[in-house]
Motif scaffolding. Structure first.
Motif, PDB file in Angstrom:
ATOM      1  N   CYS A 251       0.616  -1.249   0.205  1.00 50.07           N
ATOM      2  CA  CYS A 251      -0.189   0.084   0.256  1.00 50.07           C
ATOM      3  C   CYS A 251       1.026   0.793   0.122  1.00 50.07           C
ATOM      4  CB  CYS A 251      -1.314   0.105   1.230  1.00 50.07           C
ATOM      5  SG  CYS A 251      -0.398   0.252   2.673  1.00 50.07           S
ATOM      6  N   CYS A 256      -1.535  -2.075   5.229  1.00 46.02           N
ATOM      7  CA  CYS A 256      -1.005  -2.954   4.731  1.00 46.02           C
ATOM      8  C   CYS A 256      -0.552  -4.033   5.864  1.00 46.02           C
ATOM      9  CB  CYS A 256      -0.613  -4.045   3.655  1.00 46.02           C
ATOM     10  SG  CYS A 256       1.231  -3.026   2.983  1.00 46.02           S
ATOM     11  N   TYR A 257       0.856  -3.841   6.774  1.00 42.46           N
ATOM     12  CA  TYR A 257       1.812  -3.782   7.354  1.00 42.46           C
ATOM     13  C   TYR A 257       3.032  -5.039   6.756  1.00 42.46           C
ATOM     14  CZ  TYR A 257       0.171  -1.725  11.126  1.00 42.46           C
ATOM     15  OH  TYR A 257      -0.642  -0.945  12.433  1.00 42.46           O
ATOM     16  N   CYS A 259       5.445  -3.868   4.958  1.00 45.88           N
ATOM     17  CA  CYS A 259       6.955  -3.719   4.908  1.00 45.88           C
ATOM     18  C   CYS A 259       6.914  -3.732   6.492  1.00 45.88           C
ATOM     19  CB  CYS A 259       6.408  -2.094   4.792  1.00 45.88           C
ATOM     20  SG  CYS A 259       5.898  -1.578   5.818  1.00 45.88           S
ATOM     21  N   CYS A 275       7.126   1.908   5.307  1.00 49.23           N
ATOM     22  CA  CYS A 275       6.316   3.387   4.609  1.00 49.23           C
ATOM     23  C   CYS A 275       6.460   4.212   5.393  1.00 49.23           C
ATOM     24  CB  CYS A 275       5.432   2.678   4.231  1.00 49.23           C
ATOM     25  SG  CYS A 275       4.179   1.605   4.233  1.00 49.23           S
TER      26      CYS A 275
HETATM   27  S1  FES Z   1       1.988  -0.462   5.428  1.00 52.79           S
HETATM   28 FE1  FES Z   1       1.446  -0.997   3.689  1.00 52.79          FE
HETATM   29  S2  FES Z   1       3.201  -1.220   2.723  1.00 52.79           S
HETATM   30 FE2  FES Z   1       3.691  -0.268   4.505  1.00 52.79          FE
END
Ligand code: FES
Ligand SMILES: Cc1cc2nc3c(=O)[nH]c(=O)nc-3n(C[C@H](O)[C@H](O)[C@H](O)COP(=O)(O)OP(=O)(O)OC[C@H]3O[C@@H](n4cnc5c(N)ncnc54)[C@H](O)[C@@H]3O)c2cc1C
Length: 289
Positions: A251, A256-257, A259, A275
């Motif tokens: 995202c 979305c976690y 990364c 991010c």
């Molecule tokens: S939380 Fe989605 S890419 Fe970092």
């Protein structure tokens, strides 16, 4: 279906020159117009885009999430994160320096002057300069130099001296030297081909800069062994530091976690999103990779 921009959402990217319906927002999706997209050596290209004024708010260490065109007609899933290389407010331009690798960056490499390019951002937490720092040391390798290069602009704007140690495989692929020097930084090039990039040699260079009082803070990106070196010297000499981290992203804005990376804060291991919480972090908290 309702297709006009409403109070909360816009269903299309802004075109260069459009009036912004949401002037207070910090982040957006923009269409940049390609000004140039040239090879700088056999692996890297330099892309310059004319962008909406909101995108010019990007500062050193922040990134854009790029909707890359397809290099082969098949879909390119997801955007690609890319650090901002330079912001030229006078010309309404942002620049990226990128390594042509997989399908996303190969698609980017096909962009030509006049093409449209969809970018989202500016995203993330970038570099910060403390008012007490008079001289900083920037140490980067490979594409990490693209992320660090705008620090020279930020430092020049604040009257801070920069020594940039540029590490690369060979002299032919040293990047960003002219950008650093253009903003008044002193550069030192170290390469694998003559072994000057060895950790022991870089350590000597750093110790010398510390002795001369030219290292109020450390900055690094692009190499785990250089991160470890700066962390160790930073601890020994009580020099604060920042590191720009990379991680695969989906995202790009914290939802979305995908990364997450491990950090150690006050002795406790914790996960942070590159991010949103980064990509720039306290150097001593980074666990490395
Ligand atoms: S939380 Fe989605 S890419 Fe970092
Ligand atoms: C915060 C941040 C800043 C970056 N800044 C730059 C920059 O200034 N210049 C530059 O050349 N590169 C930069 N990168 C790396 C760049 O995002 C990848 O090289 C690019 O996503 C590769 O995409 P691809 O489709 O060409 O390669 P592929 O290998 O085909 O990519 C496949 C998937 O892996 C992901 N991926 C591959 N390598 C990386 C990587 N190193 N980091 C994150 N995701 C990756 C891609 O996004 C894609 O989802 C940055 C990465 C991050 C996280």
């Amino acid at each position: 279906m309702h297709s006009d921009p409403c109070e909360k959402y816009t269903n299309s990217a802004l075109r260069v020159g459009d009036a912004d319906p949401y002037p207070q927002r910090l982040v957006g999706e923009f269409i940049g117009a390609v000004i140039s997209n040239d090879w700088v050596n056999e692996e890297y290209k330099h892309l310059t885009l004319k962008v909406h004024e909101q995108a010019l708010r990007a500062y050193a260490g922040q990134m854009f999430h790029l909707l890359c065109p397809s290099p082969d007609g098949a879909e390119v899933w997801m955007r690609r994160p890319m650090s901002v290389y330079r912001v030229d407010k006078a010309r309404s331009q942002v620049e990226f320096l990128y390594k042509v690798m997989g399908r996303g960056t190969r698609g980017m490499a096909m962009l030509e002057p006049g093409d449209d390019f969809n970018i989202a951002g500016p995203l993330g937490v970038g570099f910060k300069l403390a008012p007490s720092w008079k001289n900083i040391v920037v140490l980067g390798r490979g594409v990490g130099l693209a992320t660090l290069a705008p620090l020279s602009q930020l430092a020049a704007e604040h009257g801070v001296g920069v020594t940039a140690i540029l590490s690369a495989r060979s002299p032919g692929v040293v990047m960003s030297k002219s950008l650093f020097e253009g903003f008044g930084a002193q550069t030192i090039t170290v390469v694998d081909s003559d072994n000057s990039s060895a950790v022991e040699n870089v350590e000597k260079i750093l110790e010398d800069l510390i002795d001369k009082g030219r290292a109020d803070a450390f900055f690094t990106c692009g190499s785990n062994r250089l991160l470890k070196l700066m962390q160790r010297l930073g601890k020994e000499h009580n020099i604060p530091g920042q590191v720009a981290m990379e991680q695969v992203m989906v995202c790009g804005f914290g939802a979305c976690y995908v990364c997450v990376r491990t950090f150690e804060v006050d002795g406790v291991r914790t996960l942070k999103r590159v991010c949103r919480d980064g990509p720039v972090f306290n150097m001593q908290e980074a666990v490395g990779w």
